[in-house]
Design a protein around this motif. Structure first.
Motif, mmCIF file in Angstrom:
data_model
loop_
_atom_site.group_PDB
_atom_site.id
_atom_site.type_symbol
_atom_site.label_atom_id
_atom_site.label_comp_id
_atom_site.label_asym_id
_atom_site.label_seq_id
_atom_site.Cartn_x
_atom_site.Cartn_y
_atom_site.Cartn_z
ATOM 1 N N ALA A 125 36.223 57.456 50.183
ATOM 2 C CA ALA A 125 35.453 58.697 50.113
ATOM 3 C C ALA A 125 34.094 58.587 50.804
ATOM 4 O O ALA A 125 33.259 59.477 50.664
ATOM 5 C CB ALA A 125 35.266 59.120 48.660
ATOM 6 N N LYS A 126 33.865 57.522 51.552
ATOM 7 C CA LYS A 126 32.605 57.397 52.282
ATOM 8 C C LYS A 126 32.374 58.649 53.134
ATOM 9 O O LYS A 126 33.283 59.157 53.776
ATOM 10 C CB LYS A 126 32.619 56.161 53.180
ATOM 11 N N GLY A 127 31.138 59.124 53.118
ATOM 12 C CA GLY A 127 30.794 60.306 53.883
ATOM 13 C C GLY A 127 30.928 61.603 53.108
ATOM 14 O O GLY A 127 30.473 62.645 53.577
ATOM 15 N N MET A 128 31.552 61.562 51.930
ATOM 16 C CA MET A 128 31.598 62.760 51.105
ATOM 17 C C MET A 128 30.184 63.201 50.720
ATOM 18 O O MET A 128 29.940 64.376 50.452
ATOM 19 C CB MET A 128 32.422 62.508 49.842
ATOM 20 N N PHE A 129 29.273 62.253 50.704
ATOM 21 C CA PHE A 129 27.852 62.521 50.500
ATOM 22 C C PHE A 129 27.126 61.813 51.636
ATOM 23 O O PHE A 129 27.328 60.613 51.847
ATOM 24 C CB PHE A 129 27.408 61.984 49.145
ATOM 25 N N PRO A 130 26.304 62.520 52.421
ATOM 26 C CA PRO A 130 25.677 61.882 53.600
ATOM 27 C C PRO A 130 24.919 60.624 53.207
ATOM 28 O O PRO A 130 24.048 60.662 52.321
ATOM 29 C CB PRO A 130 24.740 62.972 54.131
ATOM 30 N N GLU A 131 25.234 59.521 53.856
ATOM 31 C CA GLU A 131 24.719 58.241 53.386
ATOM 32 C C GLU A 131 23.291 57.949 53.818
ATOM 33 O O GLU A 131 22.747 56.901 53.476
ATOM 34 C CB GLU A 131 25.674 57.119 53.805
ATOM 35 N N ASP A 132 22.664 58.877 54.539
ATOM 36 C CA ASP A 132 21.234 58.754 54.791
ATOM 37 C C ASP A 132 20.423 59.657 53.857
ATOM 38 O O ASP A 132 19.212 59.792 54.016
ATOM 39 C CB ASP A 132 20.909 59.064 56.250
ATOM 40 N N HIS A 133 21.083 60.240 52.878
ATOM 41 C CA HIS A 133 20.427 61.095 51.885
ATOM 42 C C HIS A 133 19.711 60.222 50.860
ATOM 43 O O HIS A 133 20.150 59.116 50.541
ATOM 44 C CB HIS A 133 21.478 61.971 51.195
ATOM 45 N N GLY A 134 18.619 60.724 50.320
ATOM 46 C CA GLY A 134 17.837 59.962 49.346
ATOM 47 C C GLY A 134 18.583 59.635 48.073
ATOM 48 O O GLY A 134 18.217 58.692 47.359
ATOM 49 N N LEU A 135 19.631 60.407 47.750
ATOM 50 C CA LEU A 135 20.403 60.153 46.530
ATOM 51 C C LEU A 135 21.671 59.349 46.787
ATOM 52 O O LEU A 135 22.436 59.095 45.856
ATOM 53 C CB LEU A 135 20.771 61.488 45.876
ATOM 54 N N ALA A 136 21.908 58.959 48.035
ATOM 55 C CA ALA A 136 23.132 58.223 48.374
ATOM 56 C C ALA A 136 22.976 56.747 48.059
ATOM 57 O O ALA A 136 22.015 56.104 48.490
ATOM 58 C CB ALA A 136 23.470 58.409 49.855
ATOM 59 N N LEU A 137 23.940 56.225 47.302
ATOM 60 C CA LEU A 137 23.942 54.805 46.950
ATOM 61 C C LEU A 137 25.040 54.032 47.671
ATOM 62 O O LEU A 137 25.251 52.857 47.384
ATOM 63 C CB LEU A 137 24.095 54.647 45.432
ATOM 64 N N GLY A 138 25.763 54.694 48.587
ATOM 65 C CA GLY A 138 26.759 54.004 49.398
ATOM 66 C C GLY A 138 28.085 53.822 48.693
ATOM 67 O O GLY A 138 28.349 54.398 47.629
ATOM 68 N N GLY A 139 28.917 52.995 49.304
ATOM 69 C CA GLY A 139 30.265 52.775 48.798
ATOM 70 C C GLY A 139 30.348 51.599 47.852
ATOM 71 O O GLY A 139 29.540 50.674 47.897
ATOM 72 N N ALA A 140 31.339 51.645 46.979
ATOM 73 C CA ALA A 140 31.567 50.566 46.018
ATOM 74 C C ALA A 140 33.050 50.257 45.980
ATOM 75 O O ALA A 140 33.879 51.073 46.337
ATOM 76 C CB ALA A 140 31.077 50.963 44.628
ATOM 77 N N GLY A 141 33.384 49.062 45.529
ATOM 78 C CA GLY A 141 34.791 48.758 45.339
ATOM 79 C C GLY A 141 35.165 47.316 45.561
ATOM 80 O O GLY A 141 35.855 46.727 44.738
ATOM 81 N N LEU A 142 34.723 46.716 46.675
ATOM 82 C CA LEU A 142 35.219 45.383 47.013
ATOM 83 C C LEU A 142 34.135 44.316 47.141
ATOM 84 O O LEU A 142 34.440 43.139 47.130
ATOM 85 C CB LEU A 142 36.003 45.431 48.338
ATOM 86 N N SER A 143 32.889 44.716 47.294
ATOM 87 C CA SER A 143 31.846 43.729 47.539
ATOM 88 C C SER A 143 31.232 43.211 46.241
ATOM 89 O O SER A 143 30.570 43.957 45.524
ATOM 90 C CB SER A 143 30.737 44.343 48.398
ATOM 91 N N PRO A 144 31.414 41.924 45.930
ATOM 92 C CA PRO A 144 30.759 41.366 44.734
ATOM 93 C C PRO A 144 29.241 41.480 44.796
ATOM 94 O O PRO A 144 28.592 41.696 43.771
ATOM 95 C CB PRO A 144 31.213 39.907 44.728
ATOM 96 N N LEU A 145 28.675 41.359 46.016
ATOM 97 C CA LEU A 145 27.224 41.470 46.136
ATOM 98 C C LEU A 145 26.751 42.881 45.805
ATOM 99 O O LEU A 145 25.752 43.065 45.117
ATOM 100 C CB LEU A 145 26.783 41.078 47.551
ATOM 101 N N ALA A 146 27.466 43.870 46.310
ATOM 102 C CA ALA A 146 27.099 45.245 45.977
ATOM 103 C C ALA A 146 27.261 45.505 44.484
ATOM 104 O O ALA A 146 26.434 46.188 43.864
ATOM 105 C CB ALA A 146 27.956 46.219 46.787
ATOM 106 N N ASP A 147 28.312 44.954 43.908
ATOM 107 C CA ASP A 147 28.566 45.159 42.475
ATOM 108 C C ASP A 147 27.422 44.638 41.607
ATOM 109 O O ASP A 147 27.130 45.200 40.541
ATOM 110 C CB ASP A 147 29.860 44.456 42.055
ATOM 111 N N THR A 148 26.763 43.562 42.045
ATOM 112 C CA THR A 148 25.674 43.001 41.238
ATOM 113 C C THR A 148 24.522 43.989 41.096
ATOM 114 O O THR A 148 23.720 43.889 40.159
ATOM 115 C CB THR A 148 25.145 41.682 41.836
ATOM 116 N N HIS A 149 24.424 44.944 41.995
ATOM 117 C CA HIS A 149 23.388 45.970 41.918
ATOM 118 C C HIS A 149 23.923 47.283 41.346
ATOM 119 O O HIS A 149 23.265 47.923 40.522
ATOM 120 C CB HIS A 149 22.796 46.231 43.304
#
Length: 538
Positions: free
Chosen positions: A237-261
């Motif tokens: 669903a990447k891009g369903m919310f513009p990822e340069d928007h102030g409320l965009a936190l990006g994609g999640a799912g596979l990155s352990p590093l991203a998950d830690t945040h």
């Protein structure tokens, strides 16, 4: 005498009415009538080099024109070659019509060459499997389209016996079934959900593939801005919310590093709104991020929750956009996340996935995003590069980064890019492949050449199954079966009729990308990186 057509024509005409204009596969004697019917209906049949890749090319087209994708395979080995792409379509919610040639039932009873129960193979990996018969050809065609496209989209298989394809039937088709109207929630549950939203101080929205398939991006943007709700998406669903928007936190799912945040942020929320979220894309650790006992959770989905990856406080099996508007309508705006948590999380993610390295996978992604236009369409193979890419490659519209998110199959990026470029020749299209995944489908470069298409095929070259090799090392296991020779991928591009260049720094990559964007034929860019380049990055 009433007008008659072949049963294969009935199927082809219904697919044309559904918006289909291309079909992909490899012909055999058993599907020649089907291919002829498709062409006569106005659906171009395009020869691929392998049925599995053909299905992904068809998916690439679907992501641009939103019509059902079509895969055609001949009896036995031809059709069975497409099993991977069909299973992927089921898990990734792609409306793929799989048409297979087969022997007539009376012939199959006493003739065994290439005969296999194709319906038995496809039933577990499709929403439905039919055997076309002349008397019900119009009905089966309409059912196939409806089942493939409604609810959660997915693949539908149709076996077409040789004699049935040629059988003459009435040209008059019954009226197609009207699609169901989107449901809007009402009553006590809606009132409860609105109360939760109105009082929430730390809400978060998690957006998934159902919302993408329903075209809910405008409603999501409006809801997030009206109530200051930060948005996490799944990779699909990447891009369903513009990822340069102030409320965009990006994609999640596979990155352990991203998950830690991301996981602690979600745990700190007091309201979680899941909008078309299908957890099939997520790592097992996301099973424990929230429970109805710990959070107020609103789940808006196309079908009931039978996965049990998570449970929610309120479940709305409704249209995502209509439900968001029903939740929001008339509510006052309240301040949320007043201690700067959204900014802090965005800063932490940016610091984790840094783009300032001199050379390596992050530098490659950063250079591509800076050089290629904002509306560039990307595709990604599975592997270490996809995890990093999905965190660093910003998307500003839905379907701007195509990938196999649920099944995580290799070899999908090149054919999906071919399909996207075929459907949107005016757009810049780039595929991101690991070298192993690229080798699986290198023959499809010939398809790109034959179609006179000019996508950019970027290959991360480290002569290793990088993600598996990394896991092998982390488990302190010996190195087995993950390394291979470093091949000349640029030469492959030239050999198949395109251009090819090998790059080892940012300047060379930038130059290669600029040349590729104005080239009249495709370009293979082989970006050579060090072994272990993903360590500490994904």
């Amino acid at each position: 005498m009433p007008d008659t057509i072949r049963a294969a024509d009935a199927l082809a005409r219904r697919l044309y009415t559904a918006g289909c204009r291309t079909a992909f596969g490899m012909p055999g004697g058993e599907v020649l009538t089907v291919i002829d019917a498709l062409e006569k209906a106005g659906i171009r049949f395009i020869l691929a080099k392998h049925e599995n890749a053909a299905g992904f090319i068809a998916e690439g087209v679907h992501h641009r024109d939103h019509a059902p994708a079509i895969l055609v395979g001949t009896i036995g080995p031809g059709t069975l070659n497409g099993v991977n792409t069909v299973a992927n379509a089921l898990q990734d919610q792609v409306p793929l019509i799989v048409i297979s040639g087969c022997m007539d039932a009376d012939e199959a009873a006493r003739y065994t060459h290439q005969v296999v129960d194709q319906q038995a193979v496809f039933r577990p990996i499709t929403k439905a499997s039919f055997s076309l018969n002349a008397g019900a050809a119009h009905t089966i065609a309409d059912k196939a389209v409806a089942i493939a496209t409604e609810g959660q989209p997915g693949p539908v298989h149709i076996d077409v016996p040789i004699s049935v394809a040629d059988a003459h039937i009435s040209a008059d088709a019954p009226a197609s079934r009207a699609p169901a109207s989107p449901a809007i929630p009402t009553g006590a549950d809606l009132a409860t959900a609105r109360g939760w939203l109105e009082s929430a101080q730390r809400p978060v929205m998690i957006v998934g593939v159902d919302a993408m398939n329903q075209g809910a991006e405008a409603a999501i943007l409006e809801f997030a801005e009206d109530h200051n709700v930060p948005v996490i998406t799944t990779y699909k669903a990447k891009g369903m919310f513009p990822e340069d928007h102030g409320l965009a936190l990006g994609g999640a799912g596979l990155s352990p590093l991203a998950d830690t945040h991301l996981a602690p942020f979600v745990k700190a929320a007091d309201l979680i709104v899941c909008v078309g979220y299908d957890p099939i894309e997520m790592r097992p650790g996301w099973r424990d991020v929230w429970t109805p006992q710990s959070h107020n959770i609103i789940d808006i989905t196309a079908v009931p929750n039978h996965h049990y990856m998570h449970q929610s406080s309120l479940n709305f099996v409704t249209d995502c956009a209509a439900t968001l508007r029903a939740l929001s309508d008339g509510l006052d705006v309240v301040e949320t996340w007043t201690n700067g948590e959204i900014y802090q999380l965005k800063s932490a993610l940016a610091g984790t996935f840094r783009s300032d390295e001199d050379w390596g996978p992050a530098a490659i992604i950063d250079t591509c995003r800076k050089v290629l236009p904002r509306d560039a369409i990307g595709s990604a193979d599975s592997g270490a590069h996809r995890i990093l890419l999905s965190q660093m490659w910003e998307c500003y519209e839905p379907r701007a980064l195509m990938q196999s998110s649920a099944l995580c199959t290799m070899g999908c990026a090149v054919p999906m890019a071919i399909g996207a470029k075929l459907a949107s020749p005016e757009r810049t299209v780039v595929s991101f492949s690991g070298d192993a995944g690229f080798l699986m489908v290198a023959g499809e470069l010939a398809t790109a050449a034959e179609l006179n298409l000019a996508p950019i095929f970027l290959v991360f070259v480290d002569a290793s199954l990088a993600l598996i090799e990394k896991k092998q090392r982390e488990r302190q296991l010996p190195n087995h079966g993950v390394d291979f020779a470093q091949h000349n991928f640029a030469a492959m591009g030239v050999a198949f009729g395109g251009a090819g260049v090998t790059v080892r720094n940012r300047d060379a990559l930038e130059s290669a990308l600029k040349d590729a964007m104005i080239a009249e034929k495709f370009t293979v860019i082989a970006a050579v990186i060090d072994r272990g380049a993903y360590d500490g990055r994904i």
